[in-house]
Motif scaffolding. Structure first.
Motif, short mmCIF file in Angstrom:
data_model
loop_
_atom_site.label_atom_id
_atom_site.label_comp_id
_atom_site.label_asym_id
_atom_site.label_seq_id
_atom_site.Cartn_x
_atom_site.Cartn_y
_atom_site.Cartn_z
N PRO A 211 0.81 -1.22 0.00
CA PRO A 211 0.00 0.00 0.00
C PRO A 211 0.85 1.27 0.00
O PRO A 211 1.85 1.36 0.71
CB PRO A 211 -0.81 -0.12 1.30
CG PRO A 211 0.02 -1.01 2.18
CD PRO A 211 0.71 -1.97 1.26
N LEU A 212 0.43 2.23 -0.82
CA LEU A 212 1.08 3.53 -0.89
C LEU A 212 0.03 4.62 -0.71
O LEU A 212 -1.14 4.42 -1.03
CB LEU A 212 1.77 3.72 -2.24
CG LEU A 212 2.84 2.72 -2.65
CD1 LEU A 212 3.32 3.03 -4.08
CD2 LEU A 212 4.01 2.73 -1.68
N LEU A 213 0.47 5.77 -0.21
CA LEU A 213 -0.39 6.95 -0.12
C LEU A 213 0.09 7.94 -1.19
O LEU A 213 1.26 8.33 -1.19
CB LEU A 213 -0.30 7.59 1.26
CG LEU A 213 -0.91 6.79 2.42
CD1 LEU A 213 -0.58 7.47 3.75
CD2 LEU A 213 -2.42 6.67 2.25
N VAL A 214 -0.82 8.34 -2.07
CA VAL A 214 -0.47 9.27 -3.14
C VAL A 214 -1.03 10.65 -2.82
O VAL A 214 -2.23 10.81 -2.58
CB VAL A 214 -1.04 8.80 -4.49
CG1 VAL A 214 -0.57 9.75 -5.60
CG2 VAL A 214 -0.60 7.39 -4.80
N LEU A 215 -0.15 11.64 -2.81
CA LEU A 215 -0.55 13.04 -2.70
C LEU A 215 -0.34 13.67 -4.07
O LEU A 215 0.77 13.63 -4.61
CB LEU A 215 0.30 13.76 -1.65
CG LEU A 215 -0.02 15.23 -1.39
CD1 LEU A 215 -1.38 15.37 -0.73
CD2 LEU A 215 1.06 15.87 -0.52
N GLU A 216 -1.41 14.19 -4.66
CA GLU A 216 -1.28 14.77 -5.99
C GLU A 216 -2.03 16.10 -6.05
O GLU A 216 -2.95 16.35 -5.28
CB GLU A 216 -1.82 13.82 -7.06
CG GLU A 216 -3.26 13.39 -6.86
CD GLU A 216 -3.68 12.34 -7.86
OE1 GLU A 216 -3.37 12.51 -9.06
OE2 GLU A 216 -4.33 11.35 -7.47
N GLY A 217 -1.61 16.96 -6.97
CA GLY A 217 -2.29 18.23 -7.09
C GLY A 217 -1.50 19.25 -7.89
O GLY A 217 -0.53 18.92 -8.57
N THR A 218 -1.94 20.49 -7.78
CA THR A 218 -1.36 21.60 -8.52
C THR A 218 -0.91 22.68 -7.56
O THR A 218 -1.60 22.95 -6.57
CB THR A 218 -2.40 22.19 -9.50
OG1 THR A 218 -2.93 21.14 -10.31
CG2 THR A 218 -1.78 23.24 -10.39
N SER A 219 0.24 23.27 -7.82
CA SER A 219 0.73 24.39 -7.03
C SER A 219 0.68 25.66 -7.85
O SER A 219 0.85 25.63 -9.07
CB SER A 219 2.16 24.13 -6.54
OG SER A 219 2.21 22.99 -5.71
N GLN A 220 0.49 26.79 -7.15
CA GLN A 220 0.33 28.07 -7.82
C GLN A 220 1.32 29.09 -7.28
O GLN A 220 1.73 29.03 -6.12
CB GLN A 220 -1.10 28.59 -7.62
CG GLN A 220 -2.16 27.67 -8.20
CD GLN A 220 -3.53 27.92 -7.62
OE1 GLN A 220 -3.67 28.64 -6.63
NE2 GLN A 220 -4.54 27.30 -8.20
N ALA A 226 -0.80 28.59 -12.24
CA ALA A 226 -0.41 27.20 -11.98
C ALA A 226 1.02 26.99 -12.48
O ALA A 226 1.33 27.25 -13.64
CB ALA A 226 -1.37 26.25 -12.68
N VAL A 227 1.90 26.50 -11.61
CA VAL A 227 3.31 26.36 -11.97
C VAL A 227 3.81 24.92 -11.90
O VAL A 227 4.89 24.62 -12.41
CB VAL A 227 4.19 27.26 -11.07
CG1 VAL A 227 3.87 28.72 -11.30
CG2 VAL A 227 4.04 26.89 -9.60
#
Length: 299
Positions: A211-220, A226-227
């Motif tokens: 099992p893995l925990l995935v953190l995903e998203g967009t930074s600004q 959005a960068v």
């Protein structure tokens, strides 16, 4: 003893999954649920054989897999025990990266760059509004133990000349700020649980399917652009996500509330140029407004 409470027929020799993996899954579940807490003595190989009617080689394969994943410790003459849990905590609502949050005086955090080059990714292209992307894949470790794999996509025109050597044992956000003049100040994240693919398992020194925990998203940036788009796979046996909770309703955290708090805090600071600060806040709100969806009534 723990093994006495386990059904003797829980392992199925006719199943497609090998017996050693079935036994390993039984032990992993017992460890994760606390039935076998850190420091608990595991049954002997002979006890496993007798209770589950399996061979010694099956037992040894299962225990070797758990040892490889750091879940148990085996010692000659003293049997196997559940390894102590060494957890690293990450506050997912903070913009600071994993290395900044877990680094301590007693632990060495290192970052390897596994790949860097032009890439395509439909999710990143939608989030960043361009198909001209640089992809960076990194591995972050603590005291030599792999902890997370980070895959980041950046608009290529924002980071001219970025090289792999620039990111070895370095923070990407710090580099965006100091070298490219792009401070990262906001973002949106989501968390999901996944099973490790063969590639991720090898990179993180785990067994496939762990099992893995995935953190995903967009930074600004500080002007709302959005960068970066990223996915970070964390070992769930080593990383814990912390989330601050409060009793405010969803509407209490809207732009007006945040702006009010910002102005109140700024005005209380001596020597601050309020005109310049107000102009900066206006630019941030302008960027925020541009990202809001158009209401149906305006069509």
């Amino acid at each position: 003893m723990w093994i006495d409470d386990q059904p003797s027929k829980v392992l199925d020799p006719d199943a497609a999954c090998p017996l050693h993996r079935q036994l390993g899954d039984v032990l992993r579940q017992a460890i994760s649920q606390g039935d076998l807490p850190p420091g608990a003595q595991l049954p002997t190989e002979a006890e496993f054989q007798q209770h589950f009617c399996i061979s010694r080689s099956v037992v040894r394969q299962a225990l070797s897999s758990l040892t490889h994943d750091g879940l148990i410790r085996r010692g000659r003459g003293r049997g196997s025990v559940v390894a102590p849990r060494h957890e690293h905590h990450r506050a997912v609502q903070k913009m600071t990266g994993l290395s900044a949050q877990i680094a301590t005086a007693n632990e060495v955090v290192t970052t390897e760059v596994l790949s860097l080059g032009r890439e395509t990714d439909s999710r990143a292209e939608r989030a960043l509004g361009t198909s001209d992307l640089i992809g960076v894949r990194r591995r972050r470790s603590v005291d030599g133990e792999p902890l997370a794999i980070i895959h980041t996509w950046l608009p290529r025109d924002l980071v001219p000349g970025l090289a792999a050597a620039d990111l070895v044992d370095a923070s990407l956000h710090a580099m965006l700020d100091t070298r490219f003049g792009i401070p990262v100040s906001a973002g949106r994240r989501q968390v999901r649980a996944v099973a490790a693919s063969d590639t991720l398992a090898e990179a993180l020194s785990l067994s496939a399917g762990s099992p893995l925990l995935v953190l995903e998203g967009t930074s600004q940036s500080n002007v709302g652009a959005a960068v970066e788009y990223f996915c970070t796979w964390h070992r769930s046996d080593r990383v814990v996500f912390d989330v601050d909770a409060g009793d405010k309703g969803p509407g209490d955290w809207g732009p007006a509330h945040l702006l009010s708090d910002s102005i109140t805090g700024i005005a209380a600071q001596p020597g601050v140029d309020l005109k310049e600060t107000a102009n900066s806040l206006a630019e941030q709100l302008k960027g925020f407004a541009a990202r809001l969806p158009t209401s149906p009534e305006s069509h």
